[in-house]
Scaffold this motif. Structure first.
Motif, PDB file in Angstrom:
ATOM      1  N   ALA A 118      -3.358   0.021  -4.697  1.00 56.64           N
ATOM      2  CA  ALA A 118      -2.496   0.864  -3.866  1.00 56.64           C
ATOM      3  C   ALA A 118      -3.109   1.200  -2.515  1.00 56.64           C
ATOM      4  N   ALA A 119      -4.433   1.250  -2.430  1.00 56.88           N
ATOM      5  CA  ALA A 119      -5.057   1.830  -1.242  1.00 56.88           C
ATOM      6  C   ALA A 119      -5.979   0.888  -0.483  1.00 56.88           C
ATOM      7  N   ASP A 120      -6.148  -0.347  -0.945  1.00 55.36           N
ATOM      8  CA  ASP A 120      -7.033  -1.270  -0.246  1.00 55.36           C
ATOM      9  C   ASP A 120      -6.402  -1.670   1.093  1.00 55.36           C
ATOM     10  N   PRO A 121      -6.941  -1.223   2.215  1.00 55.02           N
ATOM     11  CA  PRO A 121      -6.310  -1.534   3.507  1.00 55.02           C
ATOM     12  C   PRO A 121      -6.394  -3.008   3.865  1.00 55.02           C
ATOM     13  N   ALA A 122      -7.435  -3.699   3.420  1.00 53.20           N
ATOM     14  CA  ALA A 122      -7.548  -5.120   3.732  1.00 53.20           C
ATOM     15  C   ALA A 122      -6.438  -5.910   3.048  1.00 53.20           C
ATOM     16  N   ASN A 127      -3.487  -8.043   4.821  1.00 58.02           N
ATOM     17  CA  ASN A 127      -3.179  -9.444   4.508  1.00 58.02           C
ATOM     18  C   ASN A 127      -1.683  -9.640   4.284  1.00 58.02           C
ATOM     19  N   ARG A 128      -1.060  -8.697   3.582  1.00 63.07           N
ATOM     20  CA  ARG A 128       0.381  -8.813   3.335  1.00 63.07           C
ATOM     21  C   ARG A 128       1.162  -8.712   4.643  1.00 63.07           C
ATOM     22  N   SER A 129       0.769  -7.803   5.507  1.00 63.11           N
ATOM     23  CA  SER A 129       1.469  -7.663   6.785  1.00 63.11           C
ATOM     24  C   SER A 129       1.261  -8.887   7.671  1.00 63.11           C
ATOM     25  N   LEU A 130       0.066  -9.447   7.643  1.00 61.05           N
ATOM     26  CA  LEU A 130      -0.192 -10.641   8.438  1.00 61.05           C
ATOM     27  C   LEU A 130       0.608 -11.834   7.917  1.00 61.05           C
ATOM     28  N   ARG A 131       0.796 -11.897   6.603  1.00 64.85           N
ATOM     29  CA  ARG A 131       1.648 -12.958   6.045  1.00 64.85           C
ATOM     30  C   ARG A 131       3.086 -12.799   6.535  1.00 64.85           C
ATOM     31  N   SER A 132       3.579 -11.560   6.513  1.00 64.72           N
ATOM     32  CA  SER A 132       4.935 -11.320   7.005  1.00 64.72           C
ATOM     33  C   SER A 132       5.041 -11.647   8.487  1.00 64.72           C
ATOM     34  N   ALA A 133       4.003 -11.321   9.240  1.00 66.30           N
ATOM     35  CA  ALA A 133       4.002 -11.644  10.669  1.00 66.30           C
ATOM     36  C   ALA A 133       4.013 -13.153  10.882  1.00 66.30           C
ATOM     37  N   ALA A 134       3.264 -13.879  10.051  1.00 67.97           N
ATOM     38  CA  ALA A 134       3.240 -15.333  10.171  1.00 67.97           C
ATOM     39  C   ALA A 134       4.612 -15.931   9.846  1.00 67.97           C
ATOM     40  N   GLU A 135       5.294 -15.366   8.845  1.00 68.51           N
ATOM     41  CA  GLU A 135       6.646 -15.842   8.526  1.00 68.51           C
ATOM     42  C   GLU A 135       7.607 -15.567   9.680  1.00 68.51           C
ATOM     43  N   ASP A 183       1.262  -3.007  11.851  1.00 67.75           N
ATOM     44  CA  ASP A 183       0.872  -2.483  10.534  1.00 67.75           C
ATOM     45  C   ASP A 183      -0.445  -3.094  10.077  1.00 67.75           C
ATOM     46  N   ALA A 184      -0.580  -4.406  10.287  1.00 63.88           N
ATOM     47  CA  ALA A 184      -1.800  -5.089   9.851  1.00 63.88           C
ATOM     48  C   ALA A 184      -3.018  -4.589  10.610  1.00 63.88           C
ATOM     49  N   PHE A 185      -2.877  -4.432  11.918  1.00 63.43           N
ATOM     50  CA  PHE A 185      -4.011  -3.978  12.717  1.00 63.43           C
ATOM     51  C   PHE A 185      -4.411  -2.546  12.358  1.00 63.43           C
ATOM     52  N   ALA A 186      -3.408  -1.714  12.042  1.00 62.51           N
ATOM     53  CA  ALA A 186      -3.726  -0.347  11.609  1.00 62.51           C
ATOM     54  C   ALA A 186      -4.532  -0.371  10.312  1.00 62.51           C
ATOM     55  N   MET A 187      -4.149  -1.266   9.396  1.00 61.86           N
ATOM     56  CA  MET A 187      -4.868  -1.383   8.126  1.00 61.86           C
ATOM     57  C   MET A 187      -6.250  -2.018   8.317  1.00 61.86           C
ATOM     58  N   LEU A 188      -6.338  -2.989   9.226  1.00 66.39           N
ATOM     59  CA  LEU A 188      -7.640  -3.599   9.493  1.00 66.39           C
ATOM     60  C   LEU A 188      -8.601  -2.589  10.107  1.00 66.39           C
ATOM     61  N   TYR A 189      -8.068  -1.725  10.977  1.00 64.95           N
ATOM     62  CA  TYR A 189      -8.920  -0.669  11.536  1.00 64.95           C
ATOM     63  C   TYR A 189      -9.372   0.287  10.439  1.00 64.95           C
ATOM     64  N   ARG A 190      -8.439   0.626   9.543  1.00 67.35           N
ATOM     65  CA  ARG A 190      -8.811   1.519   8.450  1.00 67.35           C
ATOM     66  C   ARG A 190      -9.855   0.859   7.545  1.00 67.35           C
ATOM     67  N   SER A 191      -9.729  -0.447   7.336  1.00 65.30           N
ATOM     68  CA  SER A 191     -10.724  -1.161   6.538  1.00 65.30           C
ATOM     69  C   SER A 191     -12.093  -1.112   7.207  1.00 65.30           C
TER      70      SER A 191
END
Length: 383
Positions: free
Chosen positions: A216-220, A224-232, A89-97
């Motif tokens: 609502a729409a900021d992909p970065a 960040n939220r997905s990367l935090r969940s991944a880190a947890e 999910d994070a990488f998809a959002m980072l690509y969109r960013s």
């Protein structure tokens, strides 16, 4: 024909998708994701074979083999799988960013080129007008209806316009080369990169609208939220990796003309390294949480600054639009000069003042369009 702002955004997004740097970012994120998935698979099975020779002859020889599979503590694979899911999910959002940033870069370059072309066209028109005026005065000088000083005044004004025209031509060429570089990937793929006469949105909406859209729409921020969940999830996986791992094996032995079948269980006790991995994962999670909070502060400050600038620019453009609509002022100025209501010096001075003012107005609209583009950056991919 002038394309609508929505059509323009869709074309820009398509071009941004084919930019080599954007495509490279997508491939890099895919490689990282697949690397994480590969690390979460079982290792290959182990096959052991042994043969023992007897000193009494072949009848006393022994042999055996085993096929075993090692695996980590139950739950470690699930935790890593969750982490990989969050990273996907994070990488998809980072690509969109990255896609939005590239699209904004293309749009800003297009805005700059459009303004440069307008300034260039204005200066070329002024140069043509002065050339015609100079020719008329040279003929009048030959008929003793004008003075050498009048011709010199017009020549000096043409020189000044010519210098500005040369700078405007260089600026337009540089802007066109910059845009050509940004659209090279799409052009090589056969995608249309001709923007025609682009239409840019110059309307600034209330700040609350952009705050809601950014939240609502900021992909970065989503990344960040997905990367935090991944880190947890990494913390959970590291904890489970610190527990013993196992190996189950099927065993077959041959001894004294007898075959034996059975199984074996192996336990690998953890070292101190997994405990350090847990601490590292916790530190990474805390760092991402702090970075997420810092990003929200930076985004809010950037949004407030962009909105304040855009609002001020829009107010100036709206109050100045009527002044620069059409060619009424330059036409009236020339009419007054032809009627001898104003002198040549007054005409040249007022024409030059108007020219400077309209160039400033074009630059003002360029800054406004760029500011609105920054505010609407996350709305581009939704169109």
């Amino acid at each position: 024909m002038t394309a609508s702002a929505s059509d323009l955004d869709r074309q820009i997004i398509r071009i941004a998708e084919l930019d080599p740097s954007t495509a490279s970012a997508k491939a890099a994120y895919t490689a990282q994701l697949e690397e994480g998935r590969a690390a979460n698979t079982l290792s290959g099975p182990d096959i052991d074979f042994d043969y023992k020779f007897s000193e009494e002859g072949n009848d006393g020889n022994r042999w055996g083999f085993s096929v075993g599979q090692a695996f980590d503590w139950p739950g470690a694979y699930a935790a890593r799988s969750r982490a990989n899911g969050y990273r996907a999910d994070a990488f998809a959002m980072l690509y969109r960013s990255a896609l939005v940033d590239k699209a904004l870069e293309i749009k800003t370059a297009l805005i700059a080129l459009d303004a440069a072309d307008k300034r260039l066209g204005l200066l070329r028109e002024a140069d043509r007008n002065l050339a015609a005026l100079e020719e008329a005065y040279r003929k009048a000088l030959a008929d003793s209806q004008a003075t050498v000083l009048d011709v010199k005044k017009i020549g000096l004004q043409r020189f000044s316009i010519g210098a500005a025209l040369a700078s405007a031509e260089a600026e337009a060429a540089q802007c066109r080369a910059n845009l050509r570089t940004l659209t090279a990937g799409a052009a090589s793929a056969g995608v249309d990169t001709d923007f025609g006469k682009p239409a840019f949105d110059l309307t600034v909406k209330p700040l609350a609208h952009y705050e809601e859209m950014y939240a609502a729409a900021d992909p970065a921020a989503s990344a960040n939220r997905s990367l935090r969940s991944a880190a947890e999830a990494d913390v959970s996986a590291a904890r489970r990796s610190a527990l013993p791992s196992f190996k189950l094996a099927y065993v077959h032995d041959y001894e004294e003309h007898t075959h034996f079948n059975g199984f074996s269980i192996g336990i690998s006790l953890p070292s101190w390294a997994p405990a350090k991995s847990v601490r590292a994962a916790k530190a990474a999670s805390e760092a991402l949480a702090l970075e997420d909070a810092a990003y929200d502060v930076r985004r809010s400050a950037m949004l407030a600054t962009d909105h304040a600038e855009a609002s001020a620019l829009m107010a100036r453009v709206e109050t100045s639009a009527a002044t620069f609509s059409g060619d009424s002022y330059t036409a009236m100025l020339r009419k007054a000069f032809d009627a001898r209501s104003i002198t040549l010096l007054d005409y040249l001075r007022e024409y030059n003042e108007y020219l400077d003012a309209e160039i400033e107005y074009i630059s003002l609209r360029e800054r406004l369009a760029a500011a609105v583009a920054r505010l609407d950056r996350y709305d581009m991919t939704a169109r």
